[in-house]
Scaffold this motif. Structure first.
Motif, PDB file in Angstrom:
ATOM      1  N   MET A 279       0.844  -1.203   0.000  1.00 51.35           N
ATOM      2  CA  MET A 279       0.000   0.000   0.000  1.00 51.35           C
ATOM      3  C   MET A 279       0.879   1.253   0.000  1.00 51.35           C
ATOM      4  O   MET A 279       0.583   2.219  -0.680  1.00 51.35           O
ATOM      5  N   SER A 280       1.920   1.241   0.829  1.00 52.14           N
ATOM      6  CA  SER A 280       2.832   2.379   0.825  1.00 52.14           C
ATOM      7  C   SER A 280       4.003   2.057  -0.085  1.00 52.14           C
ATOM      8  O   SER A 280       4.515   0.943  -0.066  1.00 52.14           O
ATOM      9  N   ARG A 281       4.362   3.025  -0.894  1.00 53.20           N
ATOM     10  CA  ARG A 281       5.514   2.857  -1.778  1.00 53.20           C
ATOM     11  C   ARG A 281       6.342   4.129  -1.704  1.00 53.20           C
ATOM     12  O   ARG A 281       5.885   5.143  -1.177  1.00 53.20           O
ATOM     13  N   ALA A 282       7.555   4.081  -2.250  1.00 55.44           N
ATOM     14  CA  ALA A 282       8.420   5.257  -2.182  1.00 55.44           C
ATOM     15  C   ALA A 282       7.710   6.489  -2.746  1.00 55.44           C
ATOM     16  O   ALA A 282       7.863   7.593  -2.227  1.00 55.44           O
ATOM     17  N   ASP A 283       6.888   6.302  -3.783  1.00 59.34           N
ATOM     18  CA  ASP A 283       6.215   7.468  -4.356  1.00 59.34           C
ATOM     19  C   ASP A 283       4.853   7.734  -3.721  1.00 59.34           C
ATOM     20  O   ASP A 283       4.138   8.633  -4.142  1.00 59.34           O
ATOM     21  N   MET A 284       4.481   6.965  -2.736  1.00 53.28           N
ATOM     22  CA  MET A 284       3.204   7.178  -2.038  1.00 53.28           C
ATOM     23  C   MET A 284       3.297   6.576  -0.627  1.00 53.28           C
ATOM     24  O   MET A 284       2.714   5.540  -0.334  1.00 53.28           O
TER      25      MET A 284
ATOM     26  N   ILE B  56      -5.874  24.154  16.726  1.00 49.45           N
ATOM     27  CA  ILE B  56      -4.804  24.665  17.589  1.00 49.45           C
ATOM     28  C   ILE B  56      -4.295  26.018  17.126  1.00 49.45           C
ATOM     29  O   ILE B  56      -4.013  26.902  17.919  1.00 49.45           O
ATOM     30  N   CYS B  57      -4.158  26.172  15.810  1.00 51.83           N
ATOM     31  CA  CYS B  57      -3.612  27.437  15.301  1.00 51.83           C
ATOM     32  C   CYS B  57      -4.224  27.780  13.947  1.00 51.83           C
ATOM     33  O   CYS B  57      -4.899  26.961  13.338  1.00 51.83           O
ATOM     34  N   ASP B  58      -3.946  29.015  13.508  1.00 52.66           N
ATOM     35  CA  ASP B  58      -4.467  29.453  12.216  1.00 52.66           C
ATOM     36  C   ASP B  58      -3.830  28.656  11.082  1.00 52.66           C
ATOM     37  O   ASP B  58      -2.663  28.272  11.183  1.00 52.66           O
ATOM     38  N   PRO B  59      -4.557  28.437  10.001  1.00 52.68           N
ATOM     39  CA  PRO B  59      -3.977  27.733   8.852  1.00 52.68           C
ATOM     40  C   PRO B  59      -2.663  28.368   8.400  1.00 52.68           C
ATOM     41  O   PRO B  59      -1.735  27.665   8.007  1.00 52.68           O
ATOM     42  N   SER B  60      -2.572  29.693   8.496  1.00 53.17           N
ATOM     43  CA  SER B  60      -1.340  30.354   8.045  1.00 53.17           C
ATOM     44  C   SER B  60      -0.157  29.999   8.938  1.00 53.17           C
ATOM     45  O   SER B  60       0.990  30.222   8.565  1.00 53.17           O
ATOM     46  N   ASN B  61      -0.425  29.448  10.123  1.00 51.33           N
ATOM     47  CA  ASN B  61       0.655  29.069  11.038  1.00 51.33           C
ATOM     48  C   ASN B  61       0.968  27.572  11.007  1.00 51.33           C
ATOM     49  O   ASN B  61       1.664  27.063  11.878  1.00 51.33           O
ATOM     50  N   ILE B  62       0.406  26.883  10.058  1.00 51.23           N
ATOM     51  CA  ILE B  62       0.704  25.448   9.930  1.00 51.23           C
ATOM     52  C   ILE B  62       1.755  25.265   8.837  1.00 51.23           C
ATOM     53  O   ILE B  62       1.552  25.672   7.689  1.00 51.23           O
ATOM     54  N   ILE B  63       2.880  24.672   9.220  1.00 49.91           N
ATOM     55  CA  ILE B  63       4.003  24.488   8.294  1.00 49.91           C
ATOM     56  C   ILE B  63       4.172  22.992   8.026  1.00 49.91           C
ATOM     57  O   ILE B  63       4.208  22.185   8.962  1.00 49.91           O
ATOM     58  N   LEU B  64       4.252  22.623   6.757  1.00 45.78           N
ATOM     59  CA  LEU B  64       4.528  21.227   6.407  1.00 45.78           C
ATOM     60  C   LEU B  64       5.988  21.111   5.976  1.00 45.78           C
ATOM     61  O   LEU B  64       6.453  21.918   5.165  1.00 45.78           O
ATOM     62  N   VAL B  65       6.686  20.143   6.525  1.00 44.07           N
ATOM     63  CA  VAL B  65       8.057  19.884   6.067  1.00 44.07           C
ATOM     64  C   VAL B  65       8.071  18.507   5.429  1.00 44.07           C
ATOM     65  O   VAL B  65       7.656  17.524   6.053  1.00 44.07           O
ATOM     66  N   THR B  66       8.556  18.468   4.208  1.00 44.51           N
ATOM     67  CA  THR B  66       8.485  17.199   3.487  1.00 44.51           C
ATOM     68  C   THR B  66       9.631  17.107   2.498  1.00 44.51           C
ATOM     69  O   THR B  66      10.375  18.067   2.292  1.00 44.51           O
ATOM     70  N   ASN B  67       9.751  15.946   1.888  1.00 47.23           N
ATOM     71  CA  ASN B  67      10.738  15.798   0.827  1.00 47.23           C
ATOM     72  C   ASN B  67      10.198  16.442  -0.443  1.00 47.23           C
ATOM     73  O   ASN B  67       8.996  16.376  -0.718  1.00 47.23           O
ATOM     74  N   SER B  68      11.077  17.040  -1.206  1.00 46.27           N
ATOM     75  CA  SER B  68      10.614  17.779  -2.394  1.00 46.27           C
ATOM     76  C   SER B  68       9.844  16.875  -3.359  1.00 46.27           C
ATOM     77  O   SER B  68       8.990  17.342  -4.095  1.00 46.27           O
ATOM     78  N   SER B  69      10.114  15.571  -3.319  1.00 47.54           N
ATOM     79  CA  SER B  69       9.432  14.679  -4.259  1.00 47.54           C
ATOM     80  C   SER B  69       7.942  14.522  -3.943  1.00 47.54           C
ATOM     81  O   SER B  69       7.189  14.015  -4.760  1.00 47.54           O
ATOM     82  N   TYR B  70       7.515  14.947  -2.754  1.00 47.49           N
ATOM     83  CA  TYR B  70       6.105  14.778  -2.389  1.00 47.49           C
ATOM     84  C   TYR B  70       5.284  16.055  -2.571  1.00 47.49           C
ATOM     85  O   TYR B  70       4.126  16.120  -2.149  1.00 47.49           O
ATOM     86  N   PHE B  71       5.887  17.085  -3.189  1.00 47.89           N
ATOM     87  CA  PHE B  71       5.189  18.367  -3.332  1.00 47.89           C
ATOM     88  C   PHE B  71       3.832  18.213  -4.014  1.00 47.89           C
ATOM     89  O   PHE B  71       2.821  18.724  -3.541  1.00 47.89           O
ATOM     90  N   ASP B  72       3.821  17.459  -5.111  1.00 47.45           N
ATOM     91  CA  ASP B  72       2.569  17.327  -5.866  1.00 47.45           C
ATOM     92  C   ASP B  72       1.480  16.630  -5.063  1.00 47.45           C
ATOM     93  O   ASP B  72       0.316  17.033  -5.103  1.00 47.45           O
TER      94      ASP B  72
END
Lengths: 365, 365
Positions: free
Chosen positions: A25-30, A55-71
């Motif tokens: 179900m989970s793969r490197a691209d998903m 907990i906080c405003d949407p503007s204060n929510i930061i996502l940190v991820t690998n660049s390959s998951y941007f899409d």
């Protein structure tokens, strides 16, 4: 300091991990955090995001991820501003990830307090979660304190880290000093831990003020602090991504537990019961899912079973499974691969995924 | 009579059946005869067609099928002229199907001799098959004779019909009178049949001259003969399809075995060993497929197994299977459904398919 307490509160959601234990179900691209495990229409990441909107405003929510998951992230969370998605150019575990995110937030608001969360865990008790985070933020906002959330263990799980509770600090809120951290113990030790009542599961959720954690990086992990301190003029400016592209890959790959939490003197734990699972394996998913009278679990699928017991069935899309004669199996099916495996042997899956990659190619894993 | 013996020879391939026993690989919209069971790139129908090209000219090969399969047949056998594809407007078993096809051929060539074949069987010994058919046609062309091909049984199969051999006719060619036909015996009787050496499997392949079988229909199955005799002026003309659209559905649904073969006095059997299987079930397919050391069979797929035995794995397309802990299972996977079922219980699959239809809808079966 800004007027409203809520305005200073930020949430960092770490969503760059790859999880091979939920293959296929989970793969490197998903990876796991993007999957709709419970067929609710929302992925684990989406559920995490929904949860922190309280907990906080949407503007204060930061996502940190690998660049390959941007899409994938844009597709799953279209409301998140592009500026709030931090794209790591390399995989460097949690310490560099967190250090960058904190700098990014600190540049915007030096009074920020931050809750940092994994994106791939299950939390069934949402109200208790929100209460815990609110009280935890109240606690860290009062001083130079690093807080983690500890979960009351329900079994001697050998896949989790354990936190040993120290002296109580603010009894009312269930907050204690941390005496020690122990990574994945063996079963014997895990049993002792659980029986003692002194050890809690490490949830991987962290709360602190931005200035507190930056200070801790400077003192305890200078090899990381130096990398990211060099970008102080860039954070929050158009120069940030260029700086990160060059600097980030030079940071060592270390977990924040190892780099900071196990070393710091000002580490606290807030104990909680959140109906939590890290969903670290098919077995863990099985344990926390509703079961039929025969002990079967179905994820996202229609199943017709005869004489099947204690088995977890998972498919993608609009597919049916007809099965009989299975006891204690994992049946997981995607358009690329089908796994039929004894649940008790699930520790082999990681090795199998490597074998699949070697024999059949990257596209399957 | 035409000059060349070959010019008078015709082949009728019956390819209108639905087979639910290979669910989920076979479905109502894609029955068994259209599947590439052995991953050779050719479906069972295509292999049947390829085989008979040695017997007669392509222009003398007639396909009889249900009208709903027209598109698949055009795709799989683009070289077959549209005029050679007879589309049944309703399902009426083999007797009406054959009666129409014979009329269709007779109208073109009253000296025709015809071999009628199922399209969904496996024949491994192609040379032996061709020799058998050639000799069989030579035999029926000499007189008013109905010939069937009998296969030496290799086990007491309870899913096949049996032919009891009578007195030898032309010993040299292995042709005998037929003493009796017996449909699917129980296991005890099947054992007696096989041990006796007197009983052969009924292959469902028939050879006769067009005039012989039309005469037999007239004498033994007038309820069918009457329906199709009414169209004598239409066969081979543009009026044929209109006539069939009206007449065909009024014919009774009867097998040619029951309507003709079991009643006729001029029925013969040619015995042969063709490496034949009717591929009537997963188990039959398993039996005739090459196996790994652990007794596993893989159809069209890449499989990584640990501790699996006597199991047949089948997938569609470019998919892999990772499995362990299975013994004596059928694992069959399509984009619509996944079947994991004990091979010894495969007789339940037909019932299951009905249950699937009731619970999940037509599209899965």
């Amino acid at each position: 300091m800004k007027e409203n307490k809520r305005d200073n509160r930020y949430c960092v959601i770490m969503c760059g991990g790859i999880g091979s234990r939920f293959w296929p179900m989970s793969r490197a691209d998903m990876p796991k955090q993007f999957l709709d495990f419970f067929g609710t229409g929302r992925s684990l990441l989406q559920m995490t995001y929904d949860r922190v909107l309280e907990i906080c405003d949407p503007s204060n929510i930061i996502l940190v991820t690998n660049s390959s998951y941007f899409d994938i992230i844009r597709r799953q969370l279209p409301d998140v501003a592009i500026d709030n998605i931090l794209l790591e150019p390399a995989r460097r575990n949690t310490a560099p990830c967190i250090c960058w995110a904190v700098h990014h937030i600190y540049a915007k608001n030096p009074d920020a307090s931050i809750v940092t969360l994994p994106s791939d865990h299950l939390i069934l008790k949402e109200r208790e979660f929100l209460r815990t985070i609110e009280e935890g933020l109240d606690f860290v906002e009062k001083g130079d304190r690093l807080l983690t959330i500890g979960l009351k263990p329900t079994c001697p799980h050998t896949g989790y880290g354990y936190i040993q509770l120290g002296s109580p600090v603010e009894e009312r809120e269930g907050i204690r000093k941390v005496k020690s951290f122990t990574e994945k113990p063996n079963l014997e030790m895990a049993k002792v831990f659980v029986d003692s009542g002194e050890f809690y599961w490490n949830s991987g959720m962290f709360l602190w003020r931005a200035d507190s954690i930056l200070k801790a990086f400077g003192e305890l992990a200078p090899e990381i602090a130096n990398v990211f301190d060099a970008g102080i003029k860039a954070y929050g400016t158009p120069a940030e991504s260029d700086f990160i592209a060059k600097a980030f890959p030079t940071a060592p790959a270390i977990s924040v537990d190892y780099a900071i939490m196990e070393k710091a003197g000002n580490v606290y734990v807030k104990t909680a019961d959140l109906g939590w699972s890290d969903l670290g394996s098919w077995k863990a998913l099985y344990e926390c899912s509703p079961k039929t009278a025969e002990g079967n679990v179905t994820q996202n699928c229609s199943v017709l079973t005869g004489d099947c017991r204690n088995t977890i069935f998972a498919t993608e899309g609009d597919k049916i499974i007809v099965a009989a004669g299975l006891d204690d199996f994992i049946v997981a099916d995607t358009d690329k691969a089908l796994l039929i495996y004894p649940k008790k042997d699930e520790q082999n899956i990681r090795r199998l995924v490597n074998e699949v990659k070697d024999r059949f190619g990257e596209k399957y894993v």
